[in-house]
Design a protein around this motif. Structure first.
Motif, PDB file in Angstrom:
ATOM      1  N   GLY A   1       0.800  -1.215   0.000  1.00 18.84           N
ATOM      2  CA  GLY A   1       0.000   0.000   0.000  1.00 18.84           C
ATOM      3  C   GLY A   1       0.831   1.262   0.000  1.00 18.84           C
ATOM      4  N   GLN A   2       2.109   1.116   0.371  1.00 22.97           N
ATOM      5  CA  GLN A   2       3.028   2.262   0.374  1.00 22.97           C
ATOM      6  C   GLN A   2       3.932   2.273  -0.851  1.00 22.97           C
ATOM      7  N   GLY A   3       3.633   1.382  -1.818  1.00 27.42           N
ATOM      8  CA  GLY A   3       4.355   1.410  -3.083  1.00 27.42           C
ATOM      9  C   GLY A   3       5.464   0.404  -3.246  1.00 27.42           C
ATOM     10  N   ALA A   4       5.569  -0.591  -2.354  1.00 30.11           N
ATOM     11  CA  ALA A   4       6.625  -1.600  -2.487  1.00 30.11           C
ATOM     12  C   ALA A   4       6.521  -2.285  -3.842  1.00 30.11           C
ATOM     13  N   SER A   5       7.640  -2.610  -4.426  1.00 29.77           N
ATOM     14  CA  SER A   5       7.665  -3.110  -5.788  1.00 29.77           C
ATOM     15  C   SER A   5       7.533  -4.626  -5.842  1.00 29.77           C
ATOM     16  N   GLU A   6       7.200  -5.132  -7.023  1.00 29.42           N
ATOM     17  CA  GLU A   6       7.155  -6.566  -7.254  1.00 29.42           C
ATOM     18  C   GLU A   6       8.536  -7.185  -7.050  1.00 29.42           C
ATOM     19  N   GLY A   7       8.548  -8.391  -6.521  1.00 27.39           N
ATOM     20  CA  GLY A   7       9.795  -9.131  -6.404  1.00 27.39           C
ATOM     21  C   GLY A   7      10.454  -9.070  -5.048  1.00 27.39           C
ATOM     22  N   VAL A   8       9.986  -8.199  -4.154  1.00 23.76           N
ATOM     23  CA  VAL A   8      10.561  -8.195  -2.811  1.00 23.76           C
ATOM     24  C   VAL A   8      10.066  -9.427  -2.058  1.00 23.76           C
ATOM     25  N   TRP A   9      10.925  -9.958  -1.203  1.00 28.16           N
ATOM     26  CA  TRP A   9      10.568 -11.083  -0.346  1.00 28.16           C
ATOM     27  C   TRP A   9      10.844 -10.701   1.102  1.00 28.16           C
ATOM     28  N   LEU A  10       9.947 -11.100   1.984  1.00 28.12           N
ATOM     29  CA  LEU A  10      10.135 -10.918   3.422  1.00 28.12           C
ATOM     30  C   LEU A  10      10.068 -12.288   4.081  1.00 28.12           C
ATOM     31  N   ARG A  11      11.120 -12.633   4.833  1.00 30.45           N
ATOM     32  CA  ARG A  11      11.147 -13.888   5.586  1.00 30.45           C
ATOM     33  C   ARG A  11      11.237 -13.590   7.064  1.00 30.45           C
ATOM     34  N   ALA A  12      10.483 -14.317   7.848  1.00 25.74           N
ATOM     35  CA  ALA A  12      10.574 -14.210   9.303  1.00 25.74           C
ATOM     36  C   ALA A  12      11.111 -15.514   9.862  1.00 25.74           C
ATOM     37  N   GLU A  13      12.023 -15.416  10.807  1.00 26.50           N
ATOM     38  CA  GLU A  13      12.493 -16.624  11.478  1.00 26.50           C
ATOM     39  C   GLU A  13      11.390 -17.222  12.340  1.00 26.50           C
ATOM     40  N   ARG A  14      10.496 -16.359  12.802  1.00 26.46           N
ATOM     41  CA  ARG A  14       9.359 -16.824  13.595  1.00 26.46           C
ATOM     42  C   ARG A  14       8.195 -15.877  13.370  1.00 26.46           C
ATOM     43  N   GLN A  15       6.990 -16.439  13.268  1.00 26.66           N
ATOM     44  CA  GLN A  15       5.776 -15.632  13.180  1.00 26.66           C
ATOM     45  C   GLN A  15       4.933 -15.852  14.433  1.00 26.66           C
ATOM     46  N   THR A  16       4.311 -14.785  14.902  1.00 29.85           N
ATOM     47  CA  THR A  16       3.426 -14.923  16.058  1.00 29.85           C
ATOM     48  C   THR A  16       1.956 -14.917  15.658  1.00 29.85           C
ATOM     49  N   GLY A  17       1.661 -14.534  14.411  1.00 35.83           N
ATOM     50  CA  GLY A  17       0.272 -14.472  13.965  1.00 35.83           C
ATOM     51  C   GLY A  17       0.098 -15.024  12.571  1.00 35.83           C
ATOM     52  N   GLY A  18       0.833 -16.093  12.242  1.00 32.67           N
ATOM     53  CA  GLY A  18       0.720 -16.687  10.921  1.00 32.67           C
ATOM     54  C   GLY A  18      -0.678 -17.213  10.670  1.00 32.67           C
ATOM     55  N   ARG A  19      -1.100 -17.145   9.398  1.00 28.06           N
ATOM     56  CA  ARG A  19      -2.463 -17.549   9.034  1.00 28.06           C
ATOM     57  C   ARG A  19      -2.425 -18.480   7.832  1.00 28.06           C
ATOM     58  N   GLY A  20      -3.352 -19.428   7.848  1.00 30.20           N
ATOM     59  CA  GLY A  20      -3.585 -20.259   6.679  1.00 30.20           C
ATOM     60  C   GLY A  20      -4.898 -19.878   6.038  1.00 30.20           C
ATOM     61  N   ARG A  21      -5.430 -20.788   5.226  1.00 31.75           N
ATOM     62  CA  ARG A  21      -6.711 -20.525   4.579  1.00 31.75           C
ATOM     63  C   ARG A  21      -7.813 -20.360   5.615  1.00 31.75           C
ATOM     64  N   ALA A  22      -8.785 -19.520   5.280  1.00 29.46           N
ATOM     65  CA  ALA A  22      -9.962 -19.286   6.119  1.00 29.46           C
ATOM     66  C   ALA A  22      -9.591 -18.789   7.505  1.00 29.46           C
ATOM     67  N   GLY A  23      -8.432 -18.104   7.606  1.00 29.15           N
ATOM     68  CA  GLY A  23      -8.040 -17.510   8.867  1.00 29.15           C
ATOM     69  C   GLY A  23      -7.487 -18.478   9.890  1.00 29.15           C
ATOM     70  N   ARG A  24      -7.203 -19.724   9.488  1.00 27.06           N
ATOM     71  CA  ARG A  24      -6.661 -20.690  10.440  1.00 27.06           C
ATOM     72  C   ARG A  24      -5.275 -20.259  10.904  1.00 27.06           C
ATOM     73  N   ALA A  25      -4.966 -20.551  12.160  1.00 28.85           N
ATOM     74  CA  ALA A  25      -3.628 -20.265  12.671  1.00 28.85           C
ATOM     75  C   ALA A  25      -2.622 -21.188  12.008  1.00 28.85           C
ATOM     76  N   TRP A  26      -1.411 -20.669  11.758  1.00 29.85           N
ATOM     77  CA  TRP A  26      -0.335 -21.460  11.174  1.00 29.85           C
ATOM     78  C   TRP A  26       0.798 -21.485  12.188  1.00 29.85           C
ATOM     79  N   THR A  27       1.059 -22.675  12.740  1.00 25.38           N
ATOM     80  CA  THR A  27       2.106 -22.817  13.744  1.00 25.38           C
ATOM     81  C   THR A  27       3.452 -22.425  13.155  1.00 25.38           C
ATOM     82  N   SER A  28       4.237 -21.640  13.897  1.00 24.78           N
ATOM     83  CA  SER A  28       5.420 -21.012  13.309  1.00 24.78           C
ATOM     84  C   SER A  28       6.662 -21.116  14.189  1.00 24.78           C
ATOM     85  N   PRO A  29       7.153 -22.326  14.481  1.00 21.69           N
ATOM     86  CA  PRO A  29       8.397 -22.426  15.251  1.00 21.69           C
ATOM     87  C   PRO A  29       9.608 -22.097  14.395  1.00 21.69           C
ATOM     88  N   PRO A  30      10.702 -21.630  14.998  1.00 20.72           N
ATOM     89  CA  PRO A  30      11.917 -21.367  14.231  1.00 20.72           C
ATOM     90  C   PRO A  30      12.409 -22.632  13.525  1.00 20.72           C
TER      91      PRO A  30
END
Length: 229
Positions: free
Chosen positions: A20-49
């Motif tokens: 929404g702030q203009g980030a370009s195509e092709g950027v990737w963001l990786r997290a070593e750990r997520q605290t609020g990962g989501r799957g389909r239909a809003g399901r939680a996605w377990t995110s251990p390192p």
């Protein structure tokens, strides 16, 4: 460009904000750990390192195939890289974009759109997999005995995704669809969706799922959960 953070709520949410702030195509963001990962239909996605949690942005252009078919692009890219680590014969794609070993899920993909930006999140169980879900899961470590390092894995995934995105954009959905079918569970596989059981009949030219039911009727599924039986 790949950027890595130690922890975040959701890489998809972060890139949606950046889009929404203009980030370009092709950027990737990786997290070593997520605290609020989501799957389909809003399901939680377990995110251990040790697993992969990453998202990227595609900016839609005039003439691109339909945006939802980016799920197939991400699936063929993820399956190709994951299979190189898991070993031959283990992995298949389940419609539209889950990577599975038999009935067990190895990777999930989530698409979210904001205007002309589609954020594609990919989670892959590299080192760990949950055992307390209502459906089985698996990791590359469990299949091969070794867990790949998330960053080199993502470097390969970003390259594979760029390759298939280029073909999707330059040649249309056809080559992606063909690759998807080649790596999917076989025609005739038993599936359940929407409370009904049927047989996998392939994909439409637009990438929707074809199912044949026991009464001889056919159905085209464009959205919803699908379970291998």
């Amino acid at each position: 460009m790949i950027r890595t953070v130690a922890e975040t709520g959701s890489t998809n949410a972060d890139l949606l904000a950046e889009a929404g702030q203009g980030a370009s195509e092709g950027v990737w963001l990786r997290a070593e750990r997520q605290t609020g990962g989501r799957g389909r239909a809003g399901r939680a996605w377990t995110s251990p390192p040790g697993n992969l949690y990453a998202s990227t942005i595609v900016r839609l252009r005039p003439g691109d195939p339909p945006a939802p078919t980016l799920a197939l692009v991400a699936a063929v890219a993820a399956e190709g890289v994951a299979s190189a680590y898991a070993g031959p014969g283990h992995l298949t794609i389940k419609w539209p974009n889950d990577i599975v070993a038999g009935p067990a899920k190895l990777a999930g993909i989530l698409l979210e759109r904001a205007d002309d930006a589609v954020v594609i999140g990919i989670g892959v169980n590299l080192a760990h997999h949950p055992s307390d879900l209502d459906r089985p899961a698996i990791s590359i470590a469990a299949l091969s005995g070794a867990a790949p390092d998330p960053h080199p894995f993502l470097v390969e995934l970003a390259d594979a995704f760029a390759h298939w995105l280029g073909r999707w954009r330059g040649e249309g959905l056809g080559p992606v669809r063909a690759r998807w079918l080649a790596r999917a569970h076989p025609i005739g596989s038993a599936l359940r969706t929407g409370g009904r059981e049927g047989l996998f009949e392939g994909l439409t030219d637009e990438g929707a799922l074809l199912i044949r039911y026991a009464d001889g009727t056919n159905s085209i599924i464009r959205a919803g959960d699908v379970f291998l039986l």
